[in-house]
Design a protein around this motif. Structure first.
Motif, PDB file in Angstrom:
ATOM      1  N   ALA A 269      45.724  38.999  75.194  1.00 38.54           N
ATOM      2  CA  ALA A 269      44.549  39.676  74.651  1.00 38.54           C
ATOM      3  C   ALA A 269      44.155  40.881  75.499  1.00 38.54           C
ATOM      4  O   ALA A 269      43.764  41.934  74.980  1.00 38.54           O
ATOM      5  CB  ALA A 269      43.379  38.699  74.548  1.00 38.54           C
ATOM      6  N   VAL A 270      44.269  40.744  76.812  1.00 41.27           N
ATOM      7  CA  VAL A 270      43.944  41.860  77.704  1.00 41.27           C
ATOM      8  C   VAL A 270      44.955  42.987  77.523  1.00 41.27           C
ATOM      9  O   VAL A 270      44.593  44.166  77.425  1.00 41.27           O
ATOM     10  CB  VAL A 270      43.923  41.395  79.174  1.00 41.27           C
ATOM     11  CG1 VAL A 270      43.686  42.581  80.111  1.00 41.27           C
ATOM     12  CG2 VAL A 270      42.848  40.336  79.382  1.00 41.27           C
ATOM     13  N   ALA A 271      46.236  42.637  77.470  1.00 40.11           N
ATOM     14  CA  ALA A 271      47.279  43.641  77.273  1.00 40.11           C
ATOM     15  C   ALA A 271      47.094  44.390  75.957  1.00 40.11           C
ATOM     16  O   ALA A 271      47.251  45.613  75.900  1.00 40.11           O
ATOM     17  CB  ALA A 271      48.655  42.976  77.320  1.00 40.11           C
ATOM     18  N   ASN A 272      46.733  43.666  74.905  1.00 45.37           N
ATOM     19  CA  ASN A 272      46.524  44.311  73.602  1.00 45.37           C
ATOM     20  C   ASN A 272      45.354  45.283  73.645  1.00 45.37           C
ATOM     21  O   ASN A 272      45.406  46.359  73.029  1.00 45.37           O
ATOM     22  CB  ASN A 272      46.289  43.248  72.526  1.00 45.37           C
ATOM     23  CG  ASN A 272      47.554  42.495  72.162  1.00 45.37           C
ATOM     24  OD1 ASN A 272      48.659  43.023  72.292  1.00 45.37           O
ATOM     25  ND2 ASN A 272      47.404  41.262  71.716  1.00 45.37           N
ATOM     26  N   GLN A 273      44.299  44.924  74.360  1.00 43.07           N
ATOM     27  CA  GLN A 273      43.147  45.816  74.466  1.00 43.07           C
ATOM     28  C   GLN A 273      43.502  47.090  75.239  1.00 43.07           C
ATOM     29  O   GLN A 273      43.053  48.190  74.890  1.00 43.07           O
ATOM     30  CB  GLN A 273      41.989  45.095  75.156  1.00 43.07           C
ATOM     31  CG  GLN A 273      41.333  44.028  74.294  1.00 43.07           C
ATOM     32  CD  GLN A 273      40.710  44.619  73.028  1.00 43.07           C
ATOM     33  OE1 GLN A 273      40.051  45.643  73.063  1.00 43.07           O
ATOM     34  NE2 GLN A 273      40.946  43.943  71.907  1.00 43.07           N
ATOM     35  N   LEU A 274      44.318  46.969  76.260  1.00 45.81           N
ATOM     36  CA  LEU A 274      44.725  48.145  77.020  1.00 45.81           C
ATOM     37  C   LEU A 274      45.634  49.044  76.197  1.00 45.81           C
ATOM     38  O   LEU A 274      45.540  50.270  76.256  1.00 45.81           O
ATOM     39  CB  LEU A 274      45.417  47.723  78.320  1.00 45.81           C
ATOM     40  CG  LEU A 274      44.491  47.093  79.358  1.00 45.81           C
ATOM     41  CD1 LEU A 274      45.296  46.500  80.504  1.00 45.81           C
ATOM     42  CD2 LEU A 274      43.506  48.138  79.891  1.00 45.81           C
ATOM     43  N   THR A 275      46.516  48.452  75.413  1.00 38.34           N
ATOM     44  CA  THR A 275      47.352  49.250  74.514  1.00 38.34           C
ATOM     45  C   THR A 275      46.482  49.981  73.504  1.00 38.34           C
ATOM     46  O   THR A 275      46.706  51.175  73.217  1.00 38.34           O
ATOM     47  CB  THR A 275      48.357  48.350  73.783  1.00 38.34           C
ATOM     48  OG1 THR A 275      49.186  47.674  74.730  1.00 38.34           O
ATOM     49  CG2 THR A 275      49.247  49.173  72.856  1.00 38.34           C
ATOM     50  N   ALA A 276      45.497  49.283  72.952  1.00 42.06           N
ATOM     51  CA  ALA A 276      44.594  49.917  71.986  1.00 42.06           C
ATOM     52  C   ALA A 276      43.836  51.072  72.629  1.00 42.06           C
ATOM     53  O   ALA A 276      43.613  52.114  71.998  1.00 42.06           O
ATOM     54  CB  ALA A 276      43.615  48.882  71.429  1.00 42.06           C
ATOM     55  N   ALA A 277      43.447  50.914  73.895  1.00 44.55           N
ATOM     56  CA  ALA A 277      42.745  51.996  74.590  1.00 44.55           C
ATOM     57  C   ALA A 277      43.637  53.214  74.739  1.00 44.55           C
ATOM     58  O   ALA A 277      43.200  54.360  74.547  1.00 44.55           O
ATOM     59  CB  ALA A 277      42.273  51.511  75.959  1.00 44.55           C
ATOM     60  N   ALA A 278      44.910  52.995  75.070  1.00 44.59           N
ATOM     61  CA  ALA A 278      45.848  54.114  75.216  1.00 44.59           C
ATOM     62  C   ALA A 278      46.050  54.830  73.882  1.00 44.59           C
ATOM     63  O   ALA A 278      46.045  56.069  73.806  1.00 44.59           O
ATOM     64  CB  ALA A 278      47.183  53.601  75.749  1.00 44.59           C
ATOM     65  N   VAL A 279      46.217  54.058  72.815  1.00 44.89           N
ATOM     66  CA  VAL A 279      46.405  54.647  71.492  1.00 44.89           C
ATOM     67  C   VAL A 279      45.154  55.408  71.062  1.00 44.89           C
ATOM     68  O   VAL A 279      45.239  56.513  70.495  1.00 44.89           O
ATOM     69  CB  VAL A 279      46.767  53.551  70.474  1.00 44.89           C
ATOM     70  CG1 VAL A 279      46.735  54.099  69.051  1.00 44.89           C
ATOM     71  CG2 VAL A 279      48.144  52.977  70.781  1.00 44.89           C
TER      72      VAL A 279
END
Length: 330
Positions: A189-199
């Motif tokens: 869940a944390v990794a997905n949120q960081l990816t979303a932030a980058a996108v």
């Protein structure tokens, strides 16, 4: 100076190191896609190292070749690639543009346009690889925009200000957290949120083919009459279509339809139709499904071959014959 000497991120996540050109090409192809890899000049020693971690629907990578090399993957097709030099210099030819990339400028490779890259021997790059489908799905969900045309970013991303500086800091943070074994590395869940932030940083801050549709105040859902027009065009891409027919299918006036296209697609209806037909022609040529460029052009409604070739190169950075030749050479 080795990668370790520079104290670069992902030190605990090395996939391989090699001095063999063929091994470097084959191992990197497993992570990305098949490509050509050659020395820019003969007689150089190679010192390749590749580090990689998965971050949600993306991957964070650190790569160096340790020699002056030329990389020719063609179009990436299924992913976007953001390349941030942490040392040295790289140059890319992409979509008809040449971008010199160094500590001040990163490069963004969009998947539908071919790319050639030239890396210097001292070039270490931190790279974010994002799945094309995941990025498009995020954009549709976050902005209520239907992705029909390819999302294409400006390939030059300034790193000293704006979203480029923020993105670089975010990726360095992610790399540091993986090296520490923090929850970024162990909690999806944390990794997905960081990816979303980058996108989100890329979509909001870097010029792209949907910038107008993604601008503040433009995130409302596309109106029904626009969807009717789009569906009509999509169903008739291989048929003669007039503007009057598109207007009739939409059920609104020409002016209202043009307003919607400008707001949600940043183009006119006929420009949109041409772009979709070019995409279909390219897909057919890239798959080797057309016996000739002429056949592909005619199949998708292009009868003036000179205009077709010019529009195609403007859209994809290569001629239709180059696309077909590459498909036949696989």
């Amino acid at each position: 100076m080795t990668v370790e000497d520079r104290k670069l991120p992902l030190s605990a996540h090395r996939l391989f190191a090699t001095r063999d050109l063929d091994e470097a090409r084959d191992r990197i192809a497993q992570a990305y896609k098949p490509h050509r890899l050659n020395f820019a000049a003969p007689g150089q020693p190679l010192d390749t190292e590749f580090r990689r971690v998965s971050v949600g629907s993306a991957s964070l990578n650190l790569l160096r070749y340790g020699a002056d090399v030329v990389i020719e993957p063609g179009a990436l097709e299924s992913f976007y690639l953001i390349q941030i030099p942490l040392a040295g210099r790289c140059e890319i030819d992409h979509g008809g543009r040449t971008v010199g990339s160094d500590a001040a400028v990163a490069s963004i490779v969009s998947p539908t346009r071919p790319v050639t890259m030239r890396w210097g021997a001292d070039c270490d790059q931190l790279m974010l690889q994002i799945e094309r489908k995941a990025l498009e799905r995020f954009m549709e969900d976050a902005y209520q925009v239907t992705v029909r045309d390819p999302l294409v970013f400006d390939p030059a991303l300034p790193l000293e200000t704006g979203c480029g500086a923020s993105l670089k800091n975010l990726l360095l943070f992610i790399g540091t957290e993986f090296d520490r074994g923090s929850p970024v590395a162990t909690t999806p869940a944390v990794a997905n949120q960081l990816t979303a932030a980058a996108v989100s940083l890329l979509l909001a801050g870097q010029p792209n083919s949907y910038s107008t549709a993604l601008a503040p105040g433009r995130s409302a859902a596309a109106p029904t009459h626009l969807k009717r027009a789009l569906d009509y065009m999509e169903a008739n891409l291989d048929q003669p279509v007039t503007l009057a027919q598109i207007v009739q299918a939409s059920g609104v006036s020409m002016r209202a339809l043009f307003d919607s296209f400008h707001r949600f697609r940043n183009c006119t209806p006929m420009a949109y139709l041409k772009a979709r037909r070019l995409e279909k022609a390219r897909a057919q040529l890239a798959a080797g499904g057309a016996p000739s460029v002429t056949e592909a052009a005619l199949a998708w409604g292009f009868s003036h071959f000179g205009n077709f070739a010019a529009d195609y190169k403007r859209a994809f950075g290569e001629s239709p014959s180059e696309t077909l030749r590459r498909a036949r050479g696989r």
